[in-house]
Scaffold this motif. Structure first.
Motif, PDB file in Angstrom:
ATOM      1  N   LYS A 111      38.873  21.802  -9.454  1.00 27.73           N
ATOM      2  CA  LYS A 111      39.270  22.609  -8.798  1.00 27.73           C
ATOM      3  C   LYS A 111      38.015  22.880  -8.190  1.00 27.73           C
ATOM      4  N   GLY A 112      38.727  23.221  -7.354  1.00 27.35           N
ATOM      5  CA  GLY A 112      37.663  23.626  -5.981  1.00 27.35           C
ATOM      6  C   GLY A 112      37.591  24.906  -5.018  1.00 27.35           C
ATOM      7  N   PHE A 113      36.783  25.311  -3.998  1.00 31.47           N
ATOM      8  CA  PHE A 113      36.807  26.219  -3.426  1.00 31.47           C
ATOM      9  C   PHE A 113      35.880  26.200  -2.220  1.00 31.47           C
ATOM     10  N   ILE A 114      36.281  27.341  -0.730  1.00 31.17           N
ATOM     11  CA  ILE A 114      35.915  26.680   0.146  1.00 31.17           C
ATOM     12  C   ILE A 114      35.118  28.451   0.454  1.00 31.17           C
ATOM     13  N   TYR A 115      33.596  28.554   0.493  1.00 32.97           N
ATOM     14  CA  TYR A 115      33.278  30.300   0.472  1.00 32.97           C
ATOM     15  C   TYR A 115      33.081  30.069   1.901  1.00 32.97           C
ATOM     16  N   ILE A 116      33.775  31.303   2.484  1.00 32.46           N
ATOM     17  CA  ILE A 116      33.302  31.013   4.240  1.00 32.46           C
ATOM     18  C   ILE A 116      33.148  32.368   4.320  1.00 32.46           C
ATOM     19  N   ARG A 117      32.235  32.488   5.611  1.00 29.76           N
ATOM     20  CA  ARG A 117      31.974  33.922   5.395  1.00 29.76           C
ATOM     21  C   ARG A 117      32.963  35.030   6.360  1.00 29.76           C
ATOM     22  N   SER A 118      32.800  36.231   6.140  1.00 28.58           N
ATOM     23  CA  SER A 118      33.933  37.664   6.004  1.00 28.58           C
ATOM     24  C   SER A 118      33.332  37.664   7.874  1.00 28.58           C
ATOM     25  N   GLU A 119      32.708  37.179   8.327  1.00 27.30           N
ATOM     26  CA  GLU A 119      32.594  37.112   9.933  1.00 27.30           C
ATOM     27  C   GLU A 119      33.631  36.652  10.799  1.00 27.30           C
ATOM     28  N   TYR A 120      34.479  35.245   9.568  1.00 28.99           N
ATOM     29  CA  TYR A 120      35.606  34.725  10.059  1.00 28.99           C
ATOM     30  C   TYR A 120      37.404  34.909   9.871  1.00 28.99           C
ATOM     31  N   PRO A 121      37.254  35.667  10.359  1.00 34.63           N
ATOM     32  CA  PRO A 121      38.504  36.551   9.356  1.00 34.63           C
ATOM     33  C   PRO A 121      40.012  34.704  10.178  1.00 34.63           C
ATOM     34  N   HIS A 122      39.871  34.554  11.611  1.00 38.31           N
ATOM     35  CA  HIS A 122      40.891  33.778  11.875  1.00 38.31           C
ATOM     36  C   HIS A 122      40.894  32.215  10.530  1.00 38.31           C
ATOM     37  N   ALA A 123      39.569  31.891  10.367  1.00 40.42           N
ATOM     38  CA  ALA A 123      39.272  30.282   9.122  1.00 40.42           C
ATOM     39  C   ALA A 123      39.941  31.094   7.878  1.00 40.42           C
ATOM     40  N   VAL A 124      39.499  31.907   7.598  1.00 39.26           N
ATOM     41  CA  VAL A 124      39.986  32.686   6.546  1.00 39.26           C
ATOM     42  C   VAL A 124      41.757  32.805   6.580  1.00 39.26           C
TER      43      VAL A 124
END
Length: 518
Positions: A217-230
């Motif tokens: 299992k993997g998780f990508i933790y992305i900051r909320s300021e990156y909506p396009h990346a999310v």
């Protein structure tokens, strides 16, 4: 053949007007009755040329930029669909000097492919590394990554293979791969560029890491300021899962690995791996004491690999081309390539991937073109808001982990912010202390209290209140923070403060008000 037009859709290009250009191109196509396919690719990283529009012609792709909506009509009039000349004409993208001189391994597809086309990804060498990995033993995969010399690209520079081997050798019913995409350093955008411009390479790298360590299992933790990346990563994960790249049988093998995207609230301290784990578990992001190491007891108390985006995105090329191929680039213990992000007061901002070993002066003067204002370069901060300020006297320092450490600096995430001679280094030092005070998780006293006291001391210095006493006090305070803080937030804040003080002492001895008046 239907013309194919490439208009970057990543957030960097969007900030520079790419969406307006795309709208204008669509309108012009409709008005002229021309059928064409618009591909929203990622940026190639030459942000001084964005929005950079490309068109596929019989003789290869031709670029134009920076394009404004007002240029679109004249572009069509000049026959840009067949590579016609125009004032914005740049020629073949890979011949543009800023791009031609790079060594693109990790970013080889960024700006070239359709980010969400798995077929396009595979046509450009994608999944070769994962295909090789599923036919290997976990130990052999770890060995290849170790022999490549790959080190953490998120800042610490820890050998990736050693971290993977620790997790592989730790017995547990469940293991995890966590991708730290909480890119929060000033002047950094490499993680975002990969996630928005070539998301499948990150997915491939994480899947290889899972197979190598026994994690499912993997998780990508992305900051909320990156909506396009999310959005890009979420879509790419869905596509990969449907295509069998993820799931119970990765590429039809007996290996199981799946992943999901998690969004962080934007706390800088959550870029620290243990604070990130607390946040992933639904807790307040606070730094954990070590030991135990995350490799032994990480997410939910299970063995966990935590790697930065660029570290994981660099793995597929290693598994495709081999450890020797990757290790052939670089110098000393810094092997492979590094995506250098050039920002601040600079003429040619952008991402430049190259082998370790270039000097700081080459990066700033030759590649970056010096300052945008035309004034002399005064200082360059390398490694984000916690990185040291380097004066021109240190511009002969090669871009290498050990070389920077020897000069009391750090490469960090390889973000470079350029300042001209109008910069006040006392104010920059104060900013570092204030940044730490705001972003501190509050768990340890040196970081929580030290940074607050640091702001107060530097404010007194700015007011010329007993300057020598304040300088001695801030020096002692930095020493306490450096060696007494629980994590790098408090521990590295002294780097920008002390480098500013040591290299630019005149800025820390303000002219008395009375003398200034005379």
């Amino acid at each position: 053949m239907i013309p194919r037009i490439y208009i970057p859709g990543d957030s960097g290009a969007l900030a520079l007007g790419a969406e307006k250009v795309a709208k204008a191109v669509r309108a012009e196509l409709a008005e002229r009755g021309i059928e064409a396919k618009i591909v929203r690719n990622g940026s190639r990283g030459a942000y001084f040329l964005e929005p950079m529009v490309e068109v596929a012609t019989a003789n290869g792709r031709v670029a134009y930029g920076p394009v404004k909506p007002s240029d679109v009509k004249s572009l069509f009039d000049c026959g840009f669909l067949t590579g016609g000349h125009h004032k914005r004409w740049l020629g073949a993208p890979d011949k543009i000097p800023f791009l031609a001189k790079q060594t693109r391994l990790t970013f080889a597809r960024c700006g070239v492919t359709d980010p969400l086309s798995l077929d396009h990804y595979k046509a450009h060498g994608g999944l070769n590394g994962l295909q090789n990995a599923v036919a290997m033993t976990p130990a052999d995969i770890v060995k290849q990554v170790t022999e490549s010399g790959l080190r953490g690209r998120g800042g610490a520079g820890f050998p990736t293979g050693i971290k993977w081997k620790t997790v592989l050798d730790t017995s547990a019913a469940r293991k995890y791969i966590v991708c730290n995409a909480d890119e929060g350093d000033s002047g950094t955008f490499a993680d975002r560029m990969i996630m928005e411009g070539d998301p499948f390479v990150l997915i491939e790298g994480m899947a290889i890491a899972g197979i190598a360590t026994g994690a499912t299992k993997g998780f990508i933790y992305i900051r909320s300021e990156y909506p396009h990346a999310v959005a890009a990563m979420q879509k790419a994960v869905e596509i990969a899962r449907k295509a069998g790249v993820l799931g119970v049988n990765v590429l039809g093998s007996a290996n199981s690995f799946d992943m999901e995207v998690r969004i962080g609230a934007g706390a800088y301290v959550c870029g620290e791996e243990t604070a990130l784990l607390d946040s992933l578990e639904g807790k307040r992001g606070q730094v954990r004491a070590k030991p135990p190491l995350p490799a032994h007891k990480g997410l939910f108390g299970k063995p966990t690999v935590i790697n930065n985006v660029i570290s994981l995105a660099s793995v597929p090329v290693i598994m495709d081309k081999g450890a020797a191929f990757y290790k052939d680039f670089g110098m000393g213990r810094s092997r492979g390539t590094i995506p250098i992000q050039i920002a601040g007061n600079v003429k040619y901002p952008g991402l430049y991937e190259a082998a370790f070993g270039m000097t700081l002066g080459e990066i700033v003067d030759d590649i970056g073109g010096g300052t945008a204002t035309g004034r002399p370069v005064k200082a360059v901060q390398v490694g984000g808001p916690l990185g040291a300020y380097f004066p021109r006297a240190l511009f002969d320092t090669p871009f290498d982990y050990e070389a920077f450490a020897a000069k009391d600096g750090l490469i960090g995430h390889a973000g470079i912010v350029v300042f001209d001679d109008s910069a006040d280094m006392l104010k920059q030092a104060r900013f570092a202390m204030e940044f730490c005070a705001i972003e501190s998780c509050g768990k340890c006293t040196p970081c929580r209290i030290g940074s607050t006291r640091g702001v107060e001391v530097l404010d007194r210095l700015a007011q010329n209140i007993e300057p020598e006493k304040q300088i001695a006090l801030v020096t002692d305070l930095c020493n306490t923070m450096k060696f007494g803080s629980l994590c790098a937030l408090g521990g590295f804040t002294p780097y920008p403060v002390m480098s500013a003080l040591n290299h630019f002492p005149d800025d820390f001895r303000p002219t008395p008000v009375a003398e200034a008046a005379e």
